[in-house]
Design an enzyme around this catalytic site. Structure first.
Site, PDB file in Angstrom:
ATOM      1  N   GLU A  35       0.840  -1.211   0.000  1.00 35.52           N
ATOM      2  CA  GLU A  35       0.000   0.000   0.000  1.00 35.52           C
ATOM      3  C   GLU A  35       0.875   1.261   0.000  1.00 35.52           C
ATOM      4  O   GLU A  35       2.079   1.207   0.266  1.00 35.52           O
ATOM      5  CB  GLU A  35      -0.934   0.010   1.214  1.00 35.52           C
ATOM      6  CG  GLU A  35      -0.195   0.013   2.532  1.00 35.52           C
ATOM      7  CD  GLU A  35      -0.932   0.760   3.634  1.00 35.52           C
ATOM      8  OE1 GLU A  35      -1.502   1.832   3.363  1.00 35.52           O
ATOM      9  OE2 GLU A  35      -0.900   0.269   4.769  1.00 35.52           O
ATOM     10  N   LYS A  62      -3.312  -1.138  14.985  1.00 37.11           N
ATOM     11  CA  LYS A  62      -2.636  -0.315  15.972  1.00 37.11           C
ATOM     12  C   LYS A  62      -3.440  -0.183  17.252  1.00 37.11           C
ATOM     13  O   LYS A  62      -4.663  -0.192  17.236  1.00 37.11           O
ATOM     14  CB  LYS A  62      -2.325   1.059  15.392  1.00 37.11           C
ATOM     15  CG  LYS A  62      -0.831   1.210  15.216  1.00 37.11           C
ATOM     16  CD  LYS A  62      -0.494   2.170  14.148  1.00 37.11           C
ATOM     17  CE  LYS A  62      -0.957   1.641  12.838  1.00 37.11           C
ATOM     18  NZ  LYS A  62      -1.980   2.304  12.199  1.00 37.11           N
TER      19      LYS A  62
HETATM   20  N1  PSU Z   1      -1.671   1.243   9.608  1.00 35.83           N
HETATM   21  C1  PSU Z   1      -0.380   1.671   9.641  1.00 35.83           C
HETATM   22  N2  PSU Z   1      -0.008   2.726   8.906  1.00 35.83           N
HETATM   23  C2  PSU Z   1      -0.899   3.343   8.086  1.00 35.83           C
HETATM   24  C3  PSU Z   1      -2.237   2.850   8.016  1.00 35.83           C
HETATM   25  C4  PSU Z   1      -2.582   1.815   8.811  1.00 35.83           C
HETATM   26  O1  PSU Z   1       0.431   1.111  10.341  1.00 35.83           O
HETATM   27  O2  PSU Z   1      -0.518   4.306   7.423  1.00 35.83           O
HETATM   28  C5  PSU Z   1      -3.187   3.410   7.013  1.00 35.83           C
HETATM   29  C6  PSU Z   1      -3.567   2.252   6.075  1.00 35.83           C
HETATM   30  O3  PSU Z   1      -3.489   2.718   4.744  1.00 35.83           O
HETATM   31  C7  PSU Z   1      -4.986   1.938   6.445  1.00 35.83           C
HETATM   32  C8  PSU Z   1      -5.474   3.307   6.831  1.00 35.83           C
HETATM   33  O4  PSU Z   1      -5.721   1.369   5.399  1.00 35.83           O
HETATM   34  O5  PSU Z   1      -4.398   3.850   7.574  1.00 35.83           O
HETATM   35  C9  PSU Z   1      -6.729   3.254   7.653  1.00 35.83           C
HETATM   36  O6  PSU Z   1      -7.237   4.553   7.727  1.00 35.83           O
HETATM   37  P1  PSU Z   1      -8.726   4.781   8.250  1.00 35.83           P
HETATM   38  O7  PSU Z   1      -8.658   4.414   9.697  1.00 35.83           O
HETATM   39  O8  PSU Z   1      -9.016   6.242   8.017  1.00 35.83           O
HETATM   40  O9  PSU Z   1      -9.591   3.847   7.458  1.00 35.83           O
END
Ligand code: PSU
Ligand code: MN
Length: 311
Positions: free
Chosen positions: A28, A162
């Site tokens: 990603e 996380k």
């Molecule tokens: N986990 C990480 N680093 C990140 C993300 C998740 O360790 O940068 C990013 C991923 O791209 C994940 C997104 O899909 O955050 C989720 O964001 P949201 O909670 O707004 O859906």
């Protein structure tokens, strides 16, 4: 095989790999643009790709460049995603807007998995999956990563979600959404920066080949009820994890700061990550980079095992 993916620009190296049954691992790009601090992010993005190569697979980092979804990036595109201020965070629902407005964008786990599936890739490595946020009962903030994985047959290797999220709620939602969670050499769900989130997992495997067997059988047997993804949870080793006391203190502070500053919506995850990287003096960055590379390496081995085991 011939590769579909009309509407995508697939890197020739990725097409070549897919057509010759060489393992491919999707990566990603939101982690590059919004998840890791500059200037380390570009170097780390290149290192993650190299880790995949060292493990015998071809990396396919996915992002949107000038509105075009790209599967496998040229180095100048990787640089653009890492360094430009004009890169927006794109979930699945934003891909159409990005195309129409010819935006540059970094794709979340959900959007990456969706585009990777269109290119016939079936294994994807990231750091942490999005999930159910704390206070989701009031805010309804649940990452679209979860619903995307409920419909995309993609094996996603991650180090859990996380600790900024509500971990048990996320695990419950994964069950509801028919997404199996396999521990890799662990019987508890990993805690991203920490080896163990404290939440038990039902299933665990010790070898990439077993993971591949389970995933292939899942795709065969769960269909037509569902065609969901599968989560492979790969913990950071205890001796490499973030100091738990430091972790808990920073987490508390970060959540308080986010609330005070009224951070909401898609800004929440980047805000909390940035807070961690700044306040731990680089310790969270160290752990983050290490765990992503370990996931990339395991993903490459699972991708190879899937090719070997597939009929
Ligand atoms: N986990 C990480 N680093 C990140 C993300 C998740 O360790 O940068 C990013 C991923 O791209 C994940 C997104 O899909 O955050 C989720 O964001 P949201 O909670 O707004 O859906
Ligand atoms: Mn959200």
């Amino acid at each position: 095989m011939t590769v579909d993916g009309e509407g995508l620009r697939i890197h020739p190296e990725v097409i070549e790999a897919l057509e010759s049954d060489t393992p491919v691992v999707a990566l990603e790009s939101t982690i590059i643009s919004h998840g890791l601090p500059r200037p380390d992010n570009l170097r780390v993005a290149r290192e993650i790709e190299q880790t995949v190569r060292d493990a015998g697979a071809v990396p396919a980092t996915i992002a949107v460049v000038d509105g075009k979804p790209c599967v496998g990036l040229y180095d100048e595109e990787l640089r653009l995603i890492a360094e430009s201020d004009d890169v927006v965070k794109l979930g699945v629902r934003d891909l159409g807007v990005a195309a129409a407005k010819k935006l540059h964008g970094a794709t979340t786990v959900a959007a990456t998995a969706s585009l990777a599936a269109q290119a016939d890739i079936d294994v994807f490595a990231t750091g942490g999956l999005g999930g159910v946020h704390r206070h989701a009962r009031d805010t309804w903030d649940e990452s679209a990563d979860l619903t995307a994985l409920s419909r995309i047959p993609m094996a996603v290797v991650c180090a859990g979600v996380k600790s900024i999220l509500d971990v048990p709620a996320t695990l419950e939602r994964l069950e509801t959404l028919n997404v199996p969670v396999y521990g890799y050499r662990t019987t508890t769900f990993p805690g991203f920066y920490l080896a163990d989130s404290g939440h038990a997992l039902e299933w665990s495997f010790d070898f990439a080949e077993e993971v591949a067997d389970a995933i292939l059988a899942h795709w065969q047997l769960a269909w037509p009820a569902v065609s969901s993804g599968a989560l492979v949870a790969n913990p950071i080793p205890v001796e490499e994890q973030l100091d738990p006391a430091l972790h808990d203190r920073i987490l508390n502070d970060a959540l308080t700061a986010a609330e005070k500053q009224g951070v909401a919506g898609k800004d929440v995850t980047p805000f909390l990550l940035e807070y961690f990287h700044r306040e731990t003096g680089g310790e969270s960055l160290r752990a983050n980079v290490l765990l992503v590379k370990r996931n990339a390496e395991l993903a490459a081995r699972i991708a190879a095992a899937i090719i070997d085991a597939a009929p």
